[in-house]
Design an enzyme around this catalytic site. Sequence first.
Site, short mmCIF file in Angstrom:
data_model
loop_
_atom_site.label_atom_id
_atom_site.label_comp_id
_atom_site.label_asym_id
_atom_site.label_seq_id
_atom_site.Cartn_x
_atom_site.Cartn_y
_atom_site.Cartn_z
N GLN A 1 48.71 49.87 37.20
CA GLN A 1 48.66 48.77 38.16
C GLN A 1 49.18 47.50 37.51
O GLN A 1 48.62 47.02 36.52
CB GLN A 1 47.23 48.54 38.67
CG GLN A 1 47.19 47.51 39.79
CD GLN A 1 45.79 47.29 40.35
OE1 GLN A 1 44.87 46.95 39.61
NE2 GLN A 1 45.64 47.48 41.64
N TYR B 1 45.21 37.87 43.37
CA TYR B 1 46.03 37.77 42.16
C TYR B 1 47.35 37.06 42.50
O TYR B 1 47.58 36.69 43.66
CB TYR B 1 46.23 39.15 41.53
CG TYR B 1 44.93 39.69 40.98
CD1 TYR B 1 44.46 39.25 39.75
CD2 TYR B 1 44.15 40.56 41.73
CE1 TYR B 1 43.24 39.69 39.26
CE2 TYR B 1 42.92 41.00 41.24
CZ TYR B 1 42.47 40.56 40.01
OH TYR B 1 41.26 40.98 39.54
N ARG C 1 34.52 54.14 42.86
CA ARG C 1 33.15 54.30 42.36
C ARG C 1 32.67 55.74 42.29
O ARG C 1 31.96 56.11 41.36
CB ARG C 1 32.19 53.44 43.21
CG ARG C 1 32.35 51.96 42.96
CD ARG C 1 31.69 51.14 44.02
NE ARG C 1 32.40 51.25 45.28
CZ ARG C 1 32.05 50.61 46.40
NH1 ARG C 1 30.98 49.84 46.39
NH2 ARG C 1 32.76 50.74 47.50
C1 LIG Z 1 34.39 48.62 38.26
C2 LIG Z 1 35.47 48.29 39.24
C3 LIG Z 1 36.61 47.62 38.83
C4 LIG Z 1 37.65 47.37 39.72
N1 LIG Z 1 38.82 46.83 39.28
C5 LIG Z 1 39.90 46.79 40.09
C6 LIG Z 1 41.18 46.47 39.59
O1 LIG Z 1 41.37 46.27 38.39
N2 LIG Z 1 42.22 46.44 40.47
C7 LIG Z 1 42.04 46.70 41.81
O2 LIG Z 1 43.01 46.65 42.57
N3 LIG Z 1 40.85 47.02 42.31
C8 LIG Z 1 39.79 47.10 41.48
N4 LIG Z 1 38.59 47.54 41.96
C9 LIG Z 1 38.49 47.93 43.39
C10 LIG Z 1 38.78 49.43 43.55
O3 LIG Z 1 40.09 49.77 43.19
C11 LIG Z 1 38.57 49.88 45.01
O4 LIG Z 1 39.49 49.19 45.81
C12 LIG Z 1 37.14 49.61 45.49
O5 LIG Z 1 36.19 49.94 44.49
C13 LIG Z 1 36.81 50.40 46.75
O6 LIG Z 1 36.95 51.79 46.53
P1 LIG Z 1 35.65 52.75 46.29
O7 LIG Z 1 34.77 52.60 47.48
O8 LIG Z 1 36.28 54.13 46.20
O9 LIG Z 1 35.01 52.32 45.03
C14 LIG Z 1 37.52 47.77 41.09
C15 LIG Z 1 36.36 48.42 41.50
C16 LIG Z 1 35.35 48.69 40.60
C17 LIG Z 1 34.15 49.47 41.08
#
Ligand SMILES: Cc1cc2nc3c(=O)[nH]c(=O)nc-3n(C[C@H](O)[C@H](O)[C@H](O)COP(=O)(O)O)c2cc1C
Length: 406
Positions: free
Chosen positions: A102, A178, A355
């Site tokens: 990314q 960002y 997650r």
């Molecule tokens: C610990 C953590 C760190 C994250 N860091 C980023 C990141 O660096 N870049 C990004 O686009 N989204 C980031 N996200 C968001 C996730 O990519 C995703 O969009 C969000 O968690 C929803 O998806 P999920 O329900 O499958 O967790 C992060 C999420 C978590 C839980």
Amino acid sequence: MNATLSKAFEPAKLGPLQLKNRIIKAATFEGKTPDGQVTRELIDFHKDFCEGGVAMTTIAYCATEPDGRIHENMILMTEEMRDPLTAMLQELHATGAKVSGQMGHCGHFSKNKKLQRLKRPLGPSRHFNNLGMMIGRPFAGAMTEADIDYFVNSYYEAALFMKDIGFDAVEIHFGHGYALSQFISPLTNRRRDQYGGSIENRMRVPLRALQAVRKAVGDDFPILGKMGMFDAVRGGLKEPEALVVAELLDREGIDAIITSGGTSSYNPMPMFRGDSIAPGIIKTAPNLFSKLLVKMMAPAMFKDMPYEELYFLDGHKRVRERVKNAQMVYVGGCHTMESLEKVMAEGVDFVQLGRILIKDPAFVNNAMAKGEKYRSGCTHCNYCVTSIDLPGGVHCILNAEDARAS
Ligand SMILES: Cc1cc2nc3c(=O)[nH]c(=O)nc-3n(C[C@H](O)[C@H](O)[C@H](O)COP(=O)(O)O)c2cc1C
């Protein structure tokens, strides 16, 4: 397993790239790269997802240039990182999975003490740098034309490097507040030149970044883009303009669009939903001043948001209606087998999971073995989000408790 659900586990092509199934590890900043170094912990974190069956994992925050880092612990996509990154990619490829990176740039919010070009971060317009308060740099400047050229070129150079060292795909971050989304958002882009004003003008820099990446990687290499459907901040991006963003990215030839929402620096909860991350952030703040600061900002920044499965699906479908060629990637609260089946039934091309993979890195293998009955155990407590700043970086508290008990 029924035919609709099993589609998730069958091979599919992402642009020109063959993937062994439709499940991609979403970028989740790992917190395992002190001083921007590749560590054993970072490799093992991703290796677990790869060995656990995902088709592709995503290395988070691959910074396009030194001043595009929120802090010093983000990996730079520059020549001095060639050897450790190449070794990491080789090890991950040996599992049979693909690896995406990314591409990130923070623009106007940064607590990076090692800014190289200037003494303050730069965004589209002058702005308050809320993270910079912690290091005595509370303001960000506006990019000049020359700064914009430098900024766009950093995407070109980084993408060239990433393809060269063996990444299988790149994901450009157009969302979450960002740098590129700062250009897109009417709240943070108040320019009066060709880069400000209408949504078409505000998209000029993001589209230049996409063109630069395409020029660097060529047509036979997949470019994903993660975009926001809304900023969730007053005066910020709203869905009608986000639909135009999707149309323009599609027209410019992006291979796949990932739909998200919210902003990391102002209102991150819509991105995850679930338990507020405020208590965790206060706990992990590095000093008393930062703790007080977060405590003051927490009520506005981290409002509770009840968790719902597939919380972005309706918006995702509206974006998809405007997209003619790009493939569509769903992310956001796909935490049960029923949800996975539903997104497959909706015709989503790929699913990114965050997650639930942190809770169960072997989700794909386990789900294939157990079918509809499988449960990951993720409770959306969002401890993993706040663990970013803890020693060892991102991890699941439930797994840590299980490990302690056994
Ligand atoms: C610990 C953590 C760190 C994250 N860091 C980023 C990141 O660096 N870049 C990004 O686009 N989204 C980031 N996200 C968001 C996730 O990519 C995703 O969009 C969000 O968690 C929803 O998806 P999920 O329900 O499958 O967790 C992060 C999420 C978590 C839980």
